[in-house]
Design a protein around this motif. Structure first.
Motif, PDB file in Angstrom:
ATOM      1  N   ASP A   1       0.836  -1.211   0.000  1.00  0.00           N
ATOM      2  CA  ASP A   1       0.000   0.000   0.000  1.00  0.00           C
ATOM      3  C   ASP A   1       0.871   1.261   0.000  1.00  0.00           C
ATOM      4  O   ASP A   1       0.632   2.201  -0.763  1.00  0.00           O
ATOM      5  N   LEU A   2       1.883   1.276   0.871  1.00  0.00           N
ATOM      6  CA  LEU A   2       2.764   2.451   0.962  1.00  0.00           C
ATOM      7  C   LEU A   2       3.633   2.604  -0.283  1.00  0.00           C
ATOM      8  O   LEU A   2       3.874   3.718  -0.745  1.00  0.00           O
ATOM      9  N   ALA A   3       4.076   1.489  -0.837  1.00  0.00           N
ATOM     10  CA  ALA A   3       4.880   1.539  -2.065  1.00  0.00           C
ATOM     11  C   ALA A   3       4.050   2.128  -3.211  1.00  0.00           C
ATOM     12  O   ALA A   3       4.560   2.905  -4.026  1.00  0.00           O
ATOM     13  N   LEU A   4       2.778   1.786  -3.249  1.00  0.00           N
ATOM     14  CA  LEU A   4       1.889   2.329  -4.273  1.00  0.00           C
ATOM     15  C   LEU A   4       1.747   3.845  -4.129  1.00  0.00           C
ATOM     16  O   LEU A   4       1.724   4.575  -5.130  1.00  0.00           O
ATOM     17  N   LEU A   5       1.711   4.347  -2.894  1.00  0.00           N
ATOM     18  CA  LEU A   5       1.659   5.798  -2.684  1.00  0.00           C
ATOM     19  C   LEU A   5       2.886   6.468  -3.305  1.00  0.00           C
ATOM     20  O   LEU A   5       2.773   7.517  -3.935  1.00  0.00           O
ATOM     21  N   TRP A   6       4.062   5.879  -3.131  1.00  0.00           N
ATOM     22  CA  TRP A   6       5.288   6.432  -3.735  1.00  0.00           C
ATOM     23  C   TRP A   6       5.178   6.434  -5.255  1.00  0.00           C
ATOM     24  O   TRP A   6       5.452   7.427  -5.913  1.00  0.00           O
ATOM     25  N   GLN A   7       4.762   5.300  -5.823  1.00  0.00           N
ATOM     26  CA  GLN A   7       4.689   5.205  -7.284  1.00  0.00           C
ATOM     27  C   GLN A   7       3.709   6.218  -7.860  1.00  0.00           C
ATOM     28  O   GLN A   7       3.992   6.859  -8.874  1.00  0.00           O
ATOM     29  N   GLN A   8       2.575   6.395  -7.198  1.00  0.00           N
ATOM     30  CA  GLN A   8       1.598   7.382  -7.663  1.00  0.00           C
ATOM     31  C   GLN A   8       2.161   8.793  -7.534  1.00  0.00           C
ATOM     32  O   GLN A   8       2.018   9.613  -8.443  1.00  0.00           O
ATOM     33  N   TYR A   9       2.790   9.081  -6.411  1.00  0.00           N
ATOM     34  CA  TYR A   9       3.364  10.411  -6.194  1.00  0.00           C
ATOM     35  C   TYR A   9       4.415  10.726  -7.252  1.00  0.00           C
ATOM     36  O   TYR A   9       4.386  11.786  -7.873  1.00  0.00           O
ATOM     37  N   ALA A  10       5.336   9.809  -7.458  1.00  0.00           N
ATOM     38  CA  ALA A  10       6.422  10.044  -8.416  1.00  0.00           C
ATOM     39  C   ALA A  10       5.869  10.235  -9.824  1.00  0.00           C
ATOM     40  O   ALA A  10       6.296  11.129 -10.551  1.00  0.00           O
ATOM     41  N   GLN A  11       4.902   9.423 -10.187  1.00  0.00           N
ATOM     42  CA  GLN A  11       4.330   9.528 -11.531  1.00  0.00           C
ATOM     43  C   GLN A  11       3.573  10.842 -11.709  1.00  0.00           C
ATOM     44  O   GLN A  11       3.722  11.510 -12.721  1.00  0.00           O
ATOM     45  N   GLU A  12       2.798  11.220 -10.725  1.00  0.00           N
ATOM     46  CA  GLU A  12       1.965  12.409 -10.857  1.00  0.00           C
ATOM     47  C   GLU A  12       2.738  13.711 -10.724  1.00  0.00           C
ATOM     48  O   GLU A  12       2.349  14.716 -11.281  1.00  0.00           O
ATOM     49  N   ASN A  13       3.816  13.697  -9.972  1.00  0.00           N
ATOM     50  CA  ASN A  13       4.500  14.947  -9.689  1.00  0.00           C
ATOM     51  C   ASN A  13       5.724  15.228 -10.537  1.00  0.00           C
ATOM     52  O   ASN A  13       6.152  16.361 -10.635  1.00  0.00           O
ATOM     53  N   HIS A  14       6.309  14.215 -11.113  1.00  0.00           N
ATOM     54  CA  HIS A  14       7.525  14.504 -11.865  1.00  0.00           C
ATOM     55  C   HIS A  14       7.743  13.601 -13.061  1.00  0.00           C
ATOM     56  O   HIS A  14       8.862  13.182 -13.343  1.00  0.00           O
ATOM     57  N   GLY A  15       6.653  13.314 -13.762  1.00  0.00           N
ATOM     58  CA  GLY A  15       6.715  12.710 -15.073  1.00  0.00           C
ATOM     59  C   GLY A  15       7.528  11.450 -15.214  1.00  0.00           C
ATOM     60  O   GLY A  15       8.463  11.413 -15.989  1.00  0.00           O
ATOM     61  N   ILE A  16       7.157  10.405 -14.518  1.00  0.00           N
ATOM     62  CA  ILE A  16       7.782   9.122 -14.779  1.00  0.00           C
ATOM     63  C   ILE A  16       7.414   8.761 -16.218  1.00  0.00           C
ATOM     64  O   ILE A  16       6.264   8.894 -16.621  1.00  0.00           O
ATOM     65  N   PRO A  17       8.375   8.288 -17.007  1.00  0.00           N
ATOM     66  CA  PRO A  17       8.144   8.062 -18.433  1.00  0.00           C
ATOM     67  C   PRO A  17       6.937   7.201 -18.774  1.00  0.00           C
ATOM     68  O   PRO A  17       6.356   7.363 -19.828  1.00  0.00           O
ATOM     69  N   ASN A  18       6.497   6.305 -17.880  1.00  0.00           N
ATOM     70  CA  ASN A  18       5.379   5.426 -18.203  1.00  0.00           C
ATOM     71  C   ASN A  18       4.020   6.105 -18.124  1.00  0.00           C
ATOM     72  O   ASN A  18       3.018   5.488 -18.374  1.00  0.00           O
ATOM     73  N   SER A  19       3.985   7.393 -17.754  1.00  0.00           N
ATOM     74  CA  SER A  19       2.722   8.102 -17.634  1.00  0.00           C
ATOM     75  C   SER A  19       2.119   8.337 -19.018  1.00  0.00           C
ATOM     76  O   SER A  19       2.735   8.946 -19.875  1.00  0.00           O
ATOM     77  N   PRO A  20       0.905   7.841 -19.267  1.00  0.00           N
ATOM     78  CA  PRO A  20       0.293   8.052 -20.582  1.00  0.00           C
ATOM     79  C   PRO A  20      -0.024   9.526 -20.821  1.00  0.00           C
ATOM     80  O   PRO A  20      -0.402  10.223 -19.890  1.00  0.00           O
ATOM     81  N   PRO A  21       0.164  10.010 -22.052  1.00  0.00           N
ATOM     82  CA  PRO A  21      -0.113  11.428 -22.344  1.00  0.00           C
ATOM     83  C   PRO A  21      -1.568  11.760 -22.052  1.00  0.00           C
ATOM     84  O   PRO A  21      -2.454  10.967 -22.317  1.00  0.00           O
ATOM     85  N   GLY A  22      -1.787  12.935 -21.482  1.00  0.00           N
ATOM     86  CA  GLY A  22      -3.139  13.408 -21.218  1.00  0.00           C
ATOM     87  C   GLY A  22      -3.815  12.709 -20.053  1.00  0.00           C
ATOM     88  O   GLY A  22      -5.009  12.850 -19.859  1.00  0.00           O
ATOM     89  N   HIS A  23      -3.057  11.941 -19.273  1.00  0.00           N
ATOM     90  CA  HIS A  23      -3.627  11.210 -18.128  1.00  0.00           C
ATOM     91  C   HIS A  23      -4.119  12.201 -17.077  1.00  0.00           C
ATOM     92  O   HIS A  23      -3.419  13.117 -16.712  1.00  0.00           O
ATOM     93  N   VAL A  24      -5.344  12.004 -16.612  1.00  0.00           N
ATOM     94  CA  VAL A  24      -5.904  12.851 -15.568  1.00  0.00           C
ATOM     95  C   VAL A  24      -5.637  12.184 -14.225  1.00  0.00           C
ATOM     96  O   VAL A  24      -5.893  10.995 -14.051  1.00  0.00           O
ATOM     97  N   HIS A  25      -5.106  12.939 -13.273  1.00  0.00           N
ATOM     98  CA  HIS A  25      -4.722  12.384 -11.980  1.00  0.00           C
ATOM     99  C   HIS A  25      -5.835  12.583 -10.966  1.00  0.00           C
ATOM    100  O   HIS A  25      -6.318  13.681 -10.777  1.00  0.00           O
ATOM    101  N   SER A  26      -6.191  11.511 -10.268  1.00  0.00           N
ATOM    102  CA  SER A  26      -7.302  11.582  -9.337  1.00  0.00           C
ATOM    103  C   SER A  26      -6.877  11.833  -7.895  1.00  0.00           C
ATOM    104  O   SER A  26      -7.698  12.146  -7.070  1.00  0.00           O
ATOM    105  N   HIS A  27      -5.590  11.691  -7.566  1.00  0.00           N
ATOM    106  CA  HIS A  27      -5.138  11.825  -6.179  1.00  0.00           C
ATOM    107  C   HIS A  27      -4.350  13.107  -5.953  1.00  0.00           C
ATOM    108  O   HIS A  27      -3.599  13.219  -5.021  1.00  0.00           O
ATOM    109  N   GLU A  28      -4.535  14.095  -6.819  1.00  0.00           N
ATOM    110  CA  GLU A  28      -3.685  15.276  -6.779  1.00  0.00           C
ATOM    111  C   GLU A  28      -3.735  15.993  -5.431  1.00  0.00           C
ATOM    112  O   GLU A  28      -2.702  16.330  -4.876  1.00  0.00           O
ATOM    113  N   ASN A  29      -4.903  16.229  -4.864  1.00  0.00           N
ATOM    114  CA  ASN A  29      -4.986  16.962  -3.605  1.00  0.00           C
ATOM    115  C   ASN A  29      -4.311  16.213  -2.479  1.00  0.00           C
ATOM    116  O   ASN A  29      -3.622  16.801  -1.661  1.00  0.00           O
TER     117      ASN A  29
END
Length: 135
Positions: free
Chosen positions: A101-129
């Motif tokens: 669960d905690l590892a998933l929080l890191w992966q989501q944070y890293a992807q949403e905040n600093h463009g991990i290459p696997n992020s699909p273009p135009g992806h809308v983030h649901s956990h931003e707040n």
């Protein structure tokens, strides 16, 4: 300061240092894949997530927290090609679920905040707040 320096800042931003909360989640994401030690955790972060850095102080504080909570355990091991034995860390089997669960929080944070290459273009983030409050 001049305008060129401003543009340069945005084209080549300085690295972002992880806080303890992010470090705990990052460490667990690595340890779920296999045992590791401090220096290797820092080097792997810089290799896989070039926008981030991790200080020794924050890393060892996070490792101590995880050991005190009994989520991980440490042991000494001679690492091939290294001089002295290293303090290796592994996730306790009974904490696998929480670690995931905690590892998933890191992966989501890293992807949403600093463009991990696997992020699909135009992806809308649901956990931003939620992530913005993490630091």
């Amino acid at each position: 300061m001049n305008f060129e320096e401003i543009y340069d800042f945005f084209q080549n931003p300085p690295p972002i240092y992880l806080n303890k909360e992010l470090t705990v989640c990052y460490v667990l994401s690595v340890l779920l894949a296999g045992d590791s030690y401090g220096t290797e955790l820092i080097q792997q972060l810089e290799r896989e997530y070039p926008a981030y850095r991790l200080s020794d102080t924050v890393l060892y504080s996070a490792l101590k927290f995880l050991e005190n909570e009994r989520v991980i355990k440490g042991y000494w091991k001679k690492v091939e090609g290294r001089g002295r034995p290293r303090r290796m860390y592994q996730v306790h089997p009974e904490f696998q679920g929480q670690a995931q669960d905690l590892a998933l929080l890191w992966q989501q944070y890293a992807q949403e905040n600093h463009g991990i290459p696997n992020s699909p273009p135009g992806h809308v983030h649901s956990h931003e707040n939620k992530n913005q409050s993490m630091g």
